[in-house]
Design an enzyme around this catalytic site. Structure first.
Site, PDB file in Angstrom:
ATOM      1  N   GLU A 222       0.813  -1.211   0.000  1.00  0.00           N
ATOM      2  CA  GLU A 222       0.000   0.000   0.000  1.00  0.00           C
ATOM      3  C   GLU A 222       0.846   1.260   0.000  1.00  0.00           C
ATOM      4  O   GLU A 222       2.030   1.249   0.342  1.00  0.00           O
ATOM      5  CB  GLU A 222      -0.919   0.022   1.219  1.00  0.00           C
ATOM      6  CG  GLU A 222      -0.305  -0.461   2.514  1.00  0.00           C
ATOM      7  CD  GLU A 222       0.845   0.347   3.033  1.00  0.00           C
ATOM      8  OE1 GLU A 222       0.783   1.596   2.917  1.00  0.00           O
ATOM      9  OE2 GLU A 222       1.813  -0.225   3.558  1.00  0.00           O
TER      10      GLU A 222
ATOM     11  N   GLU B 238       4.392  -0.414   2.216  1.00  0.00           N
ATOM     12  CA  GLU B 238       4.482  -0.582   0.763  1.00  0.00           C
ATOM     13  C   GLU B 238       4.359  -2.033   0.315  1.00  0.00           C
ATOM     14  O   GLU B 238       4.208  -2.304  -0.865  1.00  0.00           O
ATOM     15  CB  GLU B 238       5.806  -0.028   0.193  1.00  0.00           C
ATOM     16  CG  GLU B 238       6.044   1.440   0.434  1.00  0.00           C
ATOM     17  CD  GLU B 238       7.395   1.900  -0.101  1.00  0.00           C
ATOM     18  OE1 GLU B 238       8.157   1.050  -0.626  1.00  0.00           O
ATOM     19  OE2 GLU B 238       7.695   3.101   0.013  1.00  0.00           O
TER      20      GLU B 238
END
Length: 356
Positions: free
Chosen positions: A178, A321
């Site tokens: 993300e 991430e």
């Protein structure tokens, strides 16, 4: 989207294969080593057998990292020290190959793609960018629902489709990641809602919140849980009320991976909060999950415990991430290789007495 894809995907999620698990346990006992001497690698290998229904298991490689981007109305309370423009610039950097997860995905031999499901701005067109915005960010969860149920469903289905497309393209393990300034605040709210943990217990500093900012963040989580009366909501309602568009898409990514019967390796606190949503929607999806790592965010440990997982690595990471999951992918592949390539006592090359 209508919700038919989500409903159909949930309907295809079956329990992992317990017969394969039993075969795998016997297989492990026959490998030329002292039982238990490879620690969690043995358990991971057994779980891979249960997921695939095969013993030994197929290699969970190549992997695919699906990174989902979103922005958050709760950032109006300055729950993160970073401006929301960073979401966009980090998306460009990630797609261009310069982010941590880009590097670690390449290291793992995994493909990756960025899905802009809820950023404030459209990203530039690119090979690794999919602009699929449901909305330009969420509403402020501390004042009411962050999303409508329809928006949450649309984001879930984006994640489902990303997972199914990746598996159709040859991926044999999935890792949700993300991007989104402020997204550890809805993650904490989701973890509190799905586990019953207190806001103080599950809310951490995210990307560098100081004491004052942490206090604001914790208050925002508590207000969001109260104003949305999350205890009265169903699983989808909780996700819509206090989650983010990227959280919903990651939950769909988990569901798609489980429906396709491939392992799903989770990253940090945002990923595990999304996995809690997925498991609330489809409890059997929990059998397809691995915890990539145990990082510093307090909600991460709470969620991992609720999911019944054991972290693959422990390096104190907190970047997000999908970086921790990408780093863990080669370890999971090693667990499968042990099952596939190690000699057996029953082969006669080594006796159990010699090994002990």
């Amino acid at each position: 989207m209508s919700g038919e894809l989500l409903e159909g995907t949930i309907g295809r999620i079956v329990p992992v294969d317990e017969d394969a698990r039993e075969r795998a346990l016997a297989w492990q006992d026959d490998l030329t080593k002292v039982p238990g001497s490879l620690g969690d690698l043995e358990a991971f290998g057994v779980q891979l057998c249960a997921i695939s229904g095969q013993c030994p298991p197929p290699l969970p490689s190549p992997g695919f990292v699906g990174v989902f981007e979103g922005d958050h109305g709760v950032q109006a309370h300055h729950v993160s020290p970073w401006p929301q423009e960073i979401t966009y610039s980090m998306g460009v950097n990630l797609a261009g190959g310069g982010a941590s997860v880009s590097v670690l995905a390449r290291h793992a031999g995994a493909d990756y793609r960025l899905y802009n499901v809820g950023g404030l701005k459209e990203l530039p067109e690119g090979e690794r960018i999919v602009n699929c915005r449901v909305a330009a960010g969420t509403a402020d969860l501390s004042r009411g629902p962050a999303m409508t149920r329809e928006q949450a469903t649309s984001a879930l289905e984006i994640g489902v489709r990303a997972a199914l497309d990746a598996v159709d393209g040859g991926a044999r393990a999935l890792a949700p990641g993300e991007l989104g300034i402020g997204n550890t605040t809805p993650a904490a709210a989701l973890i509190a809602a799905y586990t019953g943990g207190s806001p103080e217990t599950v809310t951490g500093r995210g990307a560098g919140a100081n004491d004052e900012m942490l206090a604001r963040k914790t208050r925002a989580v508590a207000q969001g849980l109260a104003v949305n009366d999350v205890a009265s909501l169903d699983a989808l309602g909780v996700l819509a009320a206090v989650g983010g568009l990227e959280h919903a898409a990651m939950a769909g990514f988990v569901l798609g991976g489980a429906a396709a019967r491939v392992p799903v390796v989770l990253d940090g606190v945002i990923a595990v909060s999304s996995a809690l949503a997925a498991v609330a929607l489809a409890p059997e999806a929990g059998g397809y999950l691995f915890a990539g790592h145990l990082g510093a965010e307090p909600g991460l440990a709470v969620a991992i415990e609720r999911l019944g997982l054991s972290p693959i690595i422990r390096l104190g990471m907190r970047l997000g991430e999908g970086s921790g999951a990408a780093l863990a992918l080669p370890v999971l592949t090693a667990a499968a290789r042990i099952m596939r390539e190690m000699s057996h006592f029953s082969d006669g090359r080594v006796s159990a007495e010699q090994e002990s």
